[in-house]
Write an enzyme that holds these catalytic residues in place. Sequence first.
Site, PDB file in Angstrom:
ATOM      1  N   LEU B  64       0.864  -1.225   0.080  1.00 37.46           N
ATOM      2  CA  LEU B  64      -0.097  -0.012   0.104  1.00 37.46           C
ATOM      3  C   LEU B  64       0.867   1.190  -0.018  1.00 37.46           C
ATOM      4  CD1 LEU B  64      -2.536  -1.268   2.493  1.00 37.46           C
ATOM      5  CD2 LEU B  64      -2.770  -1.707  -0.026  1.00 37.46           C
ATOM      6  N   ARG B  65       2.099   0.965   0.191  1.00 39.55           N
ATOM      7  CA  ARG B  65       3.046   2.055   0.045  1.00 39.55           C
ATOM      8  C   ARG B  65       3.213   3.158   1.288  1.00 39.55           C
ATOM      9  NH1 ARG B  65       6.209  -0.529  -3.409  1.00 39.55           N
ATOM     10  NH2 ARG B  65       5.567  -0.443  -5.485  1.00 39.55           N
ATOM     11  N   ASP B 305      -0.028  -9.591  -5.594  1.00 42.34           N
ATOM     12  CA  ASP B 305       1.292  -8.874  -5.418  1.00 42.34           C
ATOM     13  C   ASP B 305       1.271  -7.460  -6.039  1.00 42.34           C
ATOM     14  OD1 ASP B 305       4.401  -9.761  -6.805  1.00 42.34           O
ATOM     15  OD2 ASP B 305       4.155  -9.003  -5.043  1.00 42.34           O
ATOM     16  N   HIS B 309       3.268   2.138  -8.730  1.00 46.87           N
ATOM     17  CA  HIS B 309       4.322   2.834  -9.052  1.00 46.87           C
ATOM     18  C   HIS B 309       3.869   3.974  -9.659  1.00 46.87           C
ATOM     19  CE1 HIS B 309       7.655   0.235  -8.036  1.00 46.87           C
ATOM     20  NE2 HIS B 309       7.230  -0.661  -8.581  1.00 46.87           N
TER      21      HIS B 309
END
Lengths: 326, 425, 165
Positions: B64-65, B305, B309
């Site tokens: 989820l960054r 997965d 980005h």
Amino acid sequence: MTTTSIQLDRQGRLLHFLTTEGLSRRHLTEILDTAESLRGVAERRVKKLPTLHGKTVVNLFFEASTRTRTTFELAAKRLSADVLNLNIATSSAVKGESLLDTLRNIEAMQCDMFVVRHEQSGAAEFIARHVKPHIAVLNAGDGRHAHPTQAMLDVFTIRRHKPDFPSLRVAIVGDILHSRVARSLIHALSILGAGEIRVIAPCTLLPAQVESLGVQVFHLPEQGLRDVDVIVMLRLQRERMEGALLPSEQEFFQRYGLTEDRLALAKPDALVMHPGPINRGVEIDSRVADGARSVILEQVTNGIAVRMAIMSITLGNHARPDGEIA
Amino acid sequence: MHILIQGGRVIDPAHQFDAVTDVFVAVGRIAGLGQRPAGFKAERVIDASGHIVCPGLIDLCARLREPGLEHKATIASETRAAAAGGITTLVCPPDTDPVIDEPAVVELIRRRAKAAGHARVLTLGALTHRLRGERLAEMAALKEAGCVGVGDGGRPITNTRVLRRALEYAATFDLTVFLTPLDPELSHGLAHEGQVSTRLGLPGILAAAETGIIARDLELIRDIGVRVHFGRLSCARSVELVARAQAEGLPVSADAAIHHLHLTENDLLGFDSECHVRPPLRSQRDRDALRAGVSNGTLGALCSDHQPHESDAKCGPLGDTEPGISGLDTLLGLSLRLARDHGWPLMTLIERLSWGPARILGLPSGHLGVGAPADLCIFDPDASWRLAASHLRSRGQNSPFIGWELQGRVTHTLFDGELVYAYEA
Amino acid sequence: MGDTELLIDAMAGQLRDLLTERSIADPVLVGIHTGGVWIAERLRQRLGITAPLGQLDVSFYRDDFSRVGVNPHIRPSELPFDIEGRHLVLVDDVLNTGRTVRAALNELFDYGRPASVLLAVLVDRGGRQLPIEANVVGTRMNPPDNQNVQLNGPDPLQLTFQTSS
């Protein structure tokens, strides 16, 4: 879309020169024949042709190389083009602009051709996909993938001495794994119908399933060099010792170096070639490099004519009104 | 809120249930199946006729960054995308920044997810401090803070002494260990080491980089008896090794990312950076073995997965791009397409996306029994649609599946008994 | 057709007279590919010139490179003699706009500095766009713009006319 397809226009003409892979025999022959016409220019009083007068060629070298850049520069100048040299550092410490930003900035300077060298495989294709349609992209070497102009000057040199490709046995010796020269040359030779293409290297320097490229694999020159017509020695880089690929340059020269004894295994009139710069005493014995069978210096001369041919053809195709490009 | 889901084909793999019936949701739980429970008054009715009603999808690996890489995506943006894809639970690996090696980070993620309210976010704690592979992380504290397991977050421990101790320590607290089967020294590459990497001149990653590690880790598991889950297998031989270990009764599970079941090394021709992933896309033989492994249950789960980005990260020559695919939006559509093309029973497929992951994680959800959390996905199995960039709800637009035809469309997603997503044409 | 050979006879006669007039004893013939070379060969025979024949492919000197690109059937230019101070006779099959001759002159001067250049053509079809005239002409004609005049060869040599729509 593969690399091959983006370098051709709808009529199948060369717009960019990114890889020899997937081109037709006609494409390659056109380049070779045009180069033949251009070879004589260097011997004239005025070593120039007006063909690309008014065009600007940009040498975009992300990987430093004075000699390759110089030959492209000379080729462009002999066609009366203007040349811009841009050496762009790519070390992470100096990482500045993204590749795309660099491209846009240069495009804003109204150029007609990019000659690109980059350490990443696929870089030339990336650039070709992103440039404005009127710009031609020439691959001067992208990572391990391709060095198509080198392959063309190699087959041009071979053709001048031994034009009957189907009868030829060509051996490529050395670091095939890392070599873009080897890959491009293998494709070009296949397309021209070369009889047999051999690669000779220790297992550490052979790419996975290399036979799938259409070559015969040999691990020892004593077997691989027998009766070959052309020997192409590849340059060995120092880093290979650090990467645990080879123990030492000495051992490489002992087992793979082209000595006079090994040369004697080939046909008596076999050609000795090397893309340069040569490492004397590592890939090749000085006596062989300077010997009668060596055409290494001729390769350099031919390189200019071949690059002039490729530049003329690709830029010429960009100009056609009946092509995709205005 | 009392919600009635009417007339849908309910598929609940945990109970091997597959029938057209009504589902009653109340107070965040499944209140009844088929029969209206006493005191139930539907405040909202969802007409699910012609649709499938199944447990909300549980995604075993979604980055989820947040915290740390908010320029790529956030918990709010990605859980929102998840909800639109029928995913009600996401498992976040520990390689955030800071790493999930202390309870404070667990708590931060939990709070952010709760505030967004779109889906459940579970966390895996780190095996080692800062994921450096040297000192153990405080796994007991992490478990108490709510971590559902511990893992290496994609950074495998290379020191085998530390790995052994980490596995033993995790076993002490009955934690499942989520390992990335990768030998870093054999993985300095961009593509599967094979014909395609040779043609493209890309440095290769041997299959042995994965299979060798699995073989070694299986031996450790045999001695230690810890529950291990191998994440994102990519090789045929890996599936074989895991199957054999399971047959022997070892506590081993594994999953595959959905993109590995669709794409192969050939998709890299043309240097398409959207196909730059780790582990790399491998041969057709490997892909086929992964499919068989999912079909026969050796691989108990399919995950996204998910690695969103920003566009710069994917824009450049392949070696200069970051690996990863934005997968939340396409997990169900690609899975259903696979089931359709290969004749897999829906029950099996849905199990790999819900009950299977729930069992691997030891969760009480992933099924539709009375009393279970009301996490549901309702979808139209017959809808077939072409994926456009505008369909991607994730912040990450990095998907090689744009232009692909996907199967099935989510119409409603319920999370904790609340409707968090409804499809609008 | 024998007609073409007769025209070349006429050219040879004109050229012989012109060379005598200008006291040029040792001229060099340079043919422009492809038709000009065929004609130059025949002129060379008829005039008994011993100096080797030069051949020019002017593709790289054309002013329309930007429009038509590189000719795929290119042949190398070959001038097996030193141009410095020589008297040249440039030979082409059809003289039209004059641009090919302009390109040929530019190319010749990149090889060296001739003493003089005479131009001999089989057919002058008019339509000049540059101030260029031939010294020796086999025949003049004035076909419509859409009619293509071409020399086929190498043996027998034959002029053909094709109208393009």
